[in-house]
Every structure is written in C-alpha cells, then in structure tokens.
Write a protein that holds these residues in place. Structure first.
Motif, PDB file in Angstrom:
ATOM      1  N   ALA A 184       0.827  -1.205   0.000  1.00  0.00           N
ATOM      2  CA  ALA A 184       0.000   0.000   0.000  1.00  0.00           C
ATOM      3  C   ALA A 184       0.863   1.256   0.000  1.00  0.00           C
ATOM      4  O   ALA A 184       0.544   2.250  -0.668  1.00  0.00           O
ATOM      5  CB  ALA A 184      -0.926  -0.004   1.212  1.00  0.00           C
ATOM      6  N   VAL A 185       1.969   1.224   0.742  1.00  0.00           N
ATOM      7  CA  VAL A 185       2.857   2.386   0.823  1.00  0.00           C
ATOM      8  C   VAL A 185       3.514   2.661  -0.522  1.00  0.00           C
ATOM      9  O   VAL A 185       3.642   3.822  -0.939  1.00  0.00           O
ATOM     10  CB  VAL A 185       3.918   2.170   1.924  1.00  0.00           C
ATOM     11  CG1 VAL A 185       5.024   3.198   1.819  1.00  0.00           C
ATOM     12  CG2 VAL A 185       3.261   2.249   3.305  1.00  0.00           C
ATOM     13  N   PHE A 186       3.925   1.610  -1.232  1.00  0.00           N
ATOM     14  CA  PHE A 186       4.503   1.823  -2.560  1.00  0.00           C
ATOM     15  C   PHE A 186       3.438   2.318  -3.538  1.00  0.00           C
ATOM     16  O   PHE A 186       3.747   3.050  -4.477  1.00  0.00           O
ATOM     17  CB  PHE A 186       5.160   0.542  -3.075  1.00  0.00           C
ATOM     18  CG  PHE A 186       6.620   0.457  -2.745  1.00  0.00           C
ATOM     19  CD1 PHE A 186       7.580   0.750  -3.688  1.00  0.00           C
ATOM     20  CD2 PHE A 186       7.034   0.107  -1.469  1.00  0.00           C
ATOM     21  CE1 PHE A 186       8.928   0.691  -3.390  1.00  0.00           C
ATOM     22  CE2 PHE A 186       8.379   0.035  -1.145  1.00  0.00           C
ATOM     23  CZ  PHE A 186       9.334   0.329  -2.105  1.00  0.00           C
ATOM     24  N   GLY A 187       2.179   1.915  -3.324  1.00  0.00           N
ATOM     25  CA  GLY A 187       1.092   2.485  -4.113  1.00  0.00           C
ATOM     26  C   GLY A 187       0.958   3.974  -3.873  1.00  0.00           C
ATOM     27  O   GLY A 187       0.768   4.763  -4.808  1.00  0.00           O
ATOM     28  N   ILE A 188       1.069   4.381  -2.622  1.00  0.00           N
ATOM     29  CA  ILE A 188       1.006   5.805  -2.267  1.00  0.00           C
ATOM     30  C   ILE A 188       2.186   6.548  -2.875  1.00  0.00           C
ATOM     31  O   ILE A 188       2.033   7.661  -3.406  1.00  0.00           O
ATOM     32  CB  ILE A 188       0.983   5.959  -0.733  1.00  0.00           C
ATOM     33  CG1 ILE A 188      -0.394   5.552  -0.196  1.00  0.00           C
ATOM     34  CG2 ILE A 188       1.324   7.383  -0.310  1.00  0.00           C
ATOM     35  CD1 ILE A 188      -0.483   5.531   1.312  1.00  0.00           C
ATOM     36  N   LEU A 189       3.363   5.965  -2.795  1.00  0.00           N
ATOM     37  CA  LEU A 189       4.549   6.596  -3.385  1.00  0.00           C
ATOM     38  C   LEU A 189       4.362   6.792  -4.882  1.00  0.00           C
ATOM     39  O   LEU A 189       4.667   7.862  -5.426  1.00  0.00           O
ATOM     40  CB  LEU A 189       5.779   5.734  -3.111  1.00  0.00           C
ATOM     41  CG  LEU A 189       7.102   6.219  -3.723  1.00  0.00           C
ATOM     42  CD1 LEU A 189       7.498   7.555  -3.126  1.00  0.00           C
ATOM     43  CD2 LEU A 189       8.206   5.180  -3.501  1.00  0.00           C
ATOM     44  N   PHE A 190       3.844   5.757  -5.564  1.00  0.00           N
ATOM     45  CA  PHE A 190       3.619   5.877  -7.001  1.00  0.00           C
ATOM     46  C   PHE A 190       2.594   6.969  -7.304  1.00  0.00           C
ATOM     47  O   PHE A 190       2.792   7.773  -8.222  1.00  0.00           O
ATOM     48  CB  PHE A 190       3.134   4.551  -7.582  1.00  0.00           C
ATOM     49  CG  PHE A 190       2.886   4.602  -9.065  1.00  0.00           C
ATOM     50  CD1 PHE A 190       3.907   4.324  -9.955  1.00  0.00           C
ATOM     51  CD2 PHE A 190       1.641   4.945  -9.574  1.00  0.00           C
ATOM     52  CE1 PHE A 190       3.693   4.391 -11.337  1.00  0.00           C
ATOM     53  CE2 PHE A 190       1.419   5.020 -10.938  1.00  0.00           C
ATOM     54  CZ  PHE A 190       2.441   4.739 -11.826  1.00  0.00           C
ATOM     55  N   ALA A 191       1.499   6.994  -6.550  1.00  0.00           N
ATOM     56  CA  ALA A 191       0.459   7.996  -6.778  1.00  0.00           C
ATOM     57  C   ALA A 191       0.999   9.405  -6.581  1.00  0.00           C
ATOM     58  O   ALA A 191       0.672  10.319  -7.342  1.00  0.00           O
ATOM     59  CB  ALA A 191      -0.721   7.744  -5.841  1.00  0.00           C
ATOM     60  N   PHE A 192       1.840   9.580  -5.580  1.00  0.00           N
ATOM     61  CA  PHE A 192       2.419  10.901  -5.330  1.00  0.00           C
ATOM     62  C   PHE A 192       3.268  11.343  -6.519  1.00  0.00           C
ATOM     63  O   PHE A 192       3.159  12.464  -6.991  1.00  0.00           O
ATOM     64  CB  PHE A 192       3.263  10.874  -4.060  1.00  0.00           C
ATOM     65  CG  PHE A 192       3.706  12.234  -3.603  1.00  0.00           C
ATOM     66  CD1 PHE A 192       2.947  12.936  -2.679  1.00  0.00           C
ATOM     67  CD2 PHE A 192       4.871  12.815  -4.088  1.00  0.00           C
ATOM     68  CE1 PHE A 192       3.339  14.202  -2.256  1.00  0.00           C
ATOM     69  CE2 PHE A 192       5.276  14.068  -3.674  1.00  0.00           C
ATOM     70  CZ  PHE A 192       4.504  14.770  -2.756  1.00  0.00           C
ATOM     71  N   GLY A 193       4.114  10.423  -7.007  1.00  0.00           N
ATOM     72  CA  GLY A 193       4.951  10.771  -8.153  1.00  0.00           C
ATOM     73  C   GLY A 193       4.148  10.961  -9.425  1.00  0.00           C
ATOM     74  O   GLY A 193       4.511  11.774 -10.287  1.00  0.00           O
ATOM     75  N   PHE A 194       3.032  10.248  -9.557  1.00  0.00           N
ATOM     76  CA  PHE A 194       2.180  10.348 -10.741  1.00  0.00           C
ATOM     77  C   PHE A 194       1.391  11.647 -10.740  1.00  0.00           C
ATOM     78  O   PHE A 194       1.262  12.313 -11.772  1.00  0.00           O
ATOM     79  CB  PHE A 194       1.230   9.146 -10.761  1.00  0.00           C
ATOM     80  CG  PHE A 194       0.402   9.036 -12.011  1.00  0.00           C
ATOM     81  CD1 PHE A 194       0.886   8.370 -13.121  1.00  0.00           C
ATOM     82  CD2 PHE A 194      -0.870   9.598 -12.079  1.00  0.00           C
ATOM     83  CE1 PHE A 194       0.124   8.250 -14.279  1.00  0.00           C
ATOM     84  CE2 PHE A 194      -1.636   9.485 -13.224  1.00  0.00           C
ATOM     85  CZ  PHE A 194      -1.147   8.812 -14.333  1.00  0.00           C
TER      86      PHE A 194
END
Length: 263
Positions: A184-194
């Motif tokens: 979930a945290v890597f999903g959040i990281l990806f969303a932030f960068g996206f």
C-alpha cells in the motif's frame, strides 16, 4: 509537525503502531494467524490478503513504512478526500498481496518440483545444488552436515537425513508469512509521483533534492531488478512492492484524474 496529519493517515498510523506494540507486550505473534501465507498452506485463509498489511515484523519494518505514509499520505488524502484515499490504500494493499501470492505460487511450484526431483534421486551433488539454489540461508547452519555428507555420499543415514532437510525447506518456505504495509505504501509513493511529478523532495541519505517522478522511477526499477535477481537471503517482498505500484497505476487510470491540475 503532527498537525499536518489527516484523519485517515493518523488512524492508519495508530492501528499499525498498536498492532506491533500490543502483541509485543502480551507476547502474542499475530503474524502466525494474520500474516499472508502461501495459498496452499494449511494455515492460509482469504482474510489474510487484508490483515497482512496491518502487521509488521519489527520496529524498523514499521518505522520505514509508517514514515513513508506520514510523508506522502496527507497530501494525497487532502487531494482525494478521506474516503477515496482509504479506498486507494486498501485496494493497493490487497492488490499487492494478490500479485505476491501469484509469484509465491509459481516459486513454490518450482521449489516443490525441485524437491520431488531430489527425493527421486538423492545424492550429495544434487543436495548441495538444491541448497544453493533454494535455501542458501540454511547453508551455514547445515555446513557440518553438508561437509559430512560429502565425505560419506553413499551413507543411507545421510541420504535419508538430506531428504528430511529438503522437505523441511519446502515446509519452511510454504509457511513463511508475509506482513507489512509496503504494498500500500509503494502504491502511495507511485500515486504521489504520478500526481505531483515535479514536486521537489529532499533525500535523507544523501541529502540532495530530487523530483518525485525520478524517485518513483528509481524505486520501481530497483524493485523490478531486485525481484528478478533475488539475492540469496533476501526476504524483502519486492513483488508486493511492485504490485502496489501496478494497482496504483491502474486505479489512477480508472479514476481519470486530470493531469493539467497537477504540479
């Protein structure tokens, strides 16, 4: 500093911290029951695709995940709102577990096939190869046995013991639970960068600025490399991290956010 916390992020932090501290105080291992197991393990249960993401192996594991949630989560929650942010967190976490489960299934099938091949034709060279390829973590603790087996390759006692050790490796691998909010945290990281690709972030080590899009790209490529090249003794769930990023990408596309509003 904590005034920046949003409601869902704050509650997620509290739940994850509590589920590490309380079991430690009560001397209860929640990972044995609620960690995500191999789908054909006797202790597997479907609810583990949800519960695994709220458990952590130790304080360092918890700190790494919760620090990332603390840094990147509030901005996304403000952007989406609490309901969509929580949905995003849960879907990416479950999706990461599912992708990990698929990869784990394939790896376990390969391990079981290798074990069956060894049991059908046990010998010193094959045992040494099996341990090197599938259980290098056990090499040091079994060094004396491996050395003695090499000196007595025709001994039925050593052959029988080697078969038991191969079966032990299969049982151990099949019952190792996955825990952690990393997917979930890597999903959040990806969303932030996206969503905020040009936002400047400051790395801790080394202390240099970097744009969010480059940080996400680096992490994604590293996790892909580490997952494919899986180093001996590496117990990090790289495919769960990639799964979180993949599900995040799919969700973002489905929601069709307008990138013209991002900065």
């Amino acid at each position: 500093m904590f005034a920046r916390l949003t409601p869902v992020v704050k509650n997620l932090l509290l739940v994850n911290i509590a589920l590490l501290l309380i079991p430690s105080i009560l001397n209860i291992d929640l990972g044995e029951l609620f960690g995500l197991r191999y789908v054909f393990a006797e202790s597997f249960a479907p609810y583990q695709f949800i519960t695994y993401m709220f458990l952590h192996a130790n304080f360092g594991h918890l700190l790494g995940n919760m620090f990332a949630l603390f840094i990147f989560g509030p901005m996304l929650e403000r952007f989406w709102g609490a309901q969509r942010f929580f949905l995003f967190y849960m879907v990416t976490g479950v999706g990461a577990g599912l992708l990990y489960g698929i990869v784990d299934f394939v790896e376990m099938q390969q391990l079981e096939s290798a074990a069956q091949a060894y049991i059908a034709n046990p010998n010193y060279e094959a045992f040494n190869s099996f341990i090197n390829n599938h259980a290098s973590y056990a090499f040091e603790q079994w060094y004396d046995f491996i050395d003695a087996f090499g000196e007595n390759p025709d001994s039925q006692q050593y052959i029988s013991s080697s078969i038991q050790r191969v079966q032990e490796v299969v049982r151990f691998q099949g019952n190792m639970p996955l825990v952690g909010a990393s997917g979930a945290v890597f999903g959040i990281l990806f969303a932030f960068g996206f969503l905020f690709p040009n936002t400047q972030l400051m790395l801790l080590i080394p202390p240099i600025p970097i744009k969010a899009k480059y940080l996400v790209t680096f992490y994604g490529l590293y996790e892909l490399y580490a997952g494919i090249q899986r180093a001996p003794g590496d117990n990090v769930a790289h495919w769960a991290h990639l799964g979180g990023m993949l599900i995040a990408f799919i969700l973002l596309k489905i929601w069709q956010d307008k990138r013209n509003n991002f900065y």
